[in-house]
Design an enzyme around this catalytic site. Structure first.
Site, PDB file in Angstrom:
ATOM      1  N   CYS A  84     -17.653  21.031 -17.649  1.00  0.00           N
ATOM      2  CA  CYS A  84     -17.829  19.795 -16.860  1.00  0.00           C
ATOM      3  C   CYS A  84     -17.251  20.093 -15.478  1.00  0.00           C
ATOM      4  CB  CYS A  84     -17.102  18.632 -17.500  1.00  0.00           C
ATOM      5  SG  CYS A  84     -17.451  18.387 -19.265  1.00  0.00           S
ATOM      6  N   ALA A  85     -17.999  20.819 -14.666  1.00  0.00           N
ATOM      7  CA  ALA A  85     -17.405  21.571 -13.562  1.00  0.00           C
ATOM      8  C   ALA A  85     -17.227  20.835 -12.246  1.00  0.00           C
ATOM      9  CB  ALA A  85     -18.225  22.836 -13.305  1.00  0.00           C
ATOM     10  N   PRO A 130     -16.164  18.639  -9.086  1.00  0.00           N
ATOM     11  CA  PRO A 130     -16.842  19.188  -7.903  1.00  0.00           C
ATOM     12  C   PRO A 130     -16.647  20.695  -7.698  1.00  0.00           C
ATOM     13  CG  PRO A 130     -14.809  18.176  -7.229  1.00  0.00           C
ATOM     14  CD  PRO A 130     -14.914  17.930  -8.720  1.00  0.00           C
ATOM     15  N   CYS A 173      -7.613  13.817 -16.905  1.00  0.00           N
ATOM     16  CA  CYS A 173      -6.715  13.203 -15.913  1.00  0.00           C
ATOM     17  C   CYS A 173      -6.362  11.807 -16.402  1.00  0.00           C
ATOM     18  CB  CYS A 173      -7.346  13.181 -14.518  1.00  0.00           C
ATOM     19  SG  CYS A 173      -8.982  12.432 -14.426  1.00  0.00           S
TER      20      CYS A 173
END
Length: 438
Positions: free
Chosen positions: A266-267, A269, A386
């Protein structure tokens, strides 16, 4: 709303370099968020519609909107005490912005009141007296009003009550500090691109530019005062990137080595992917679900002088992207509530609902279960969020390991997991490292 109460377009005539203009535009953003809009998207759309705005105007609007929404729990509680009946949404939002300004810049109280009244006169002239009265009442009766809302947890901690309770339960010794940090402006962390510069050379450039900073143990640099990216030495040349210090642990904790096959699932930005490529000569595949965000990854890679395979794909649908060759390392930086970065995106606090957390946890479980077959025996998967909520963090990893007998919890710096709470150095992150039995 009656015809006399409908906002006019008179705000467009306000001088664009005035505080009144910034009030009006920030109030538009706040009103949009109260209506359910994403703050960043609304702000970017506003800038796209007004490319002629100078940097000072952009900065003032952003500061007011973000600050107002960080303090929304307090501001809305105060307005509830000050208002006898509901006002049009535009005026309600204007009052929230003006009260934030009164609290953050009390030495300019007279100017703030006058400028807010000027905006009201341009929007709804019949209500400019109401705006004037409410703001002056706030100033005259500040102590009494503050006492009235003292028992309101959303007002005191400037987070929803359900959010406060979750942190109090999960972090009994640190919840208040985490909430307080979540109400502050975020730090500006920098990552040095070791392929193009050294820590010493970048430090010298920052010193020469008069930018004070501190160095952290993971080699992140944190500026004492944030600056515009355009004013950051070495950014355009790819010597340095803006990345929160807490996010800079990922590449280190993946235990990278040259020649490894690595997946960033899930790269966007692209900050963690780029850091991986700056750290070791690996064969990296970066996946991202959204094509627009995929282009941002590619733009970041070009600036930094790194290369990898970048694909637009849903990591949960292996048949669309996996060639059957296993990965030595997987970074699963999964979608989450973003509760650890709410000070950067303060609309999150007020748009999230308790039931959203279960939805994120279900999506995270799908991602982990889909990625696991692609990890080589003896390989390592680093799970990252996060988030500050245990359902997305420790409970998620416990569930995963209980369902996969070949999964082994691996220590991170001697700990079974790492939960970073937001503070002056970094945002909130959760890390867990899982290995696959040979």
């Amino acid at each position: 709303m009656t015809r006399s109460q409908r906002p006019s377009n008179g705000a467009a005539a306000l001088p664009p370099d005035s505080l009144a203009f910034a009030f009006s535009r920030a109030a538009t953003l706040v009103e949009s968020v109260i209506g359910g809009a994403n703050l960043t998207d609304a702000f970017e759309a506003m800038l796209l519609a007004h490319p002629q705005w100078p940097d000072a105007t952009r900065g003032a609007v952003r500061d007011l909107a973000w600050g107002t929404l960080r303090d929304y729990g307090r501001g809305d509680a105060l307005l509830h005490q000050l208002l006898h009946k509901p006002l049009p949404e535009a005026i309600h939002a204007l009052l929230l912005v003006a009260m934030y300004r009164l609290d953050s810049r009390p030495e300019q109280a007279h100017t703030a009141v006058n400028q807010a009244v000027e905006v009201a006169a341009a929007l709804l002239p019949a209500l400019k007296g109401v705006v004037n009265g409410v703001l002056r009442n706030r100033l005259r009766n500040a102590a009494a009003l503050d006492a009235e809302i003292a028992g309101d947890e959303a007002a005191r901690y400037r987070h929803p009550a359900w959010w406060v309770e979750r942190l109090r339960t999960s972090f009994p010794d640190a919840w208040e500090a985490a909430l307080a940090a979540g109400n502050q402006r975020p730090p500006m962390g920098l990552r040095v691109n070791r392929l193009r510069a050294s820590l010493e050379s970048v430090a010298g450039e920052l010193d020469q530019a008069g930018l004070a900073f501190r160095s952290l143990v993971n080699e992140a640099l944190v500026l004492e005062r944030p600056v515009a990216v355009a004013g950051l030495p070495g950014f355009a040349e790819g010597r340095v990137s803006v990345q929160d210090a807490g996010a800079q642990w990922a590449a280190r904790w993946l235990d990278l080595a040259a020649g490894q096959r690595v997946l960033d699932a899930c790269a966007a930005p692209g900050g963690k992917s780029a850091h991986i490529l700056e750290t070791a000569a690996v064969n990296l595949l970066a996946l991202e679900l959204d094509a627009t965000r995929t282009r941002r990854i590619e733009e970041n890679f070009r600036r930094l002088g790194v290369s990898a395979q970048v694909r637009t794909a849903d990591c949960r649908k292996r048949a669309a992207w996996w060639d059957g060759e296993p990965f030595d390392r997987i970074l699963a930086d999964v979608p989450c509530s973003a509760s650890g970065v709410a000070r950067r995106h303060p609309d999150i606090k007020w748009l999230r609902r308790p039931e959203d957390i279960a939805r994120f946890a279900a999506q995270q479980a799908e991602i982990l279960d889909a990625l696991w077959p692609t990890l080589a025996a003896g390989g390592k998967l680093l799970y990252v969020t996060c988030s500050l909520f245990d359902e997305e963090n420790g409970m998620q990893i416990e569930r995963f390991c209980s369902c996969h007998p070949d999964a082994l919890r691996l220590p991170i710096d001697g700990q079974v997991e790492c939960q970073l709470l937001p503070n002056a150095d970094h945002d909130g992150f959760y890390y867990a490292l899982v290995g696959k039995h040979r």
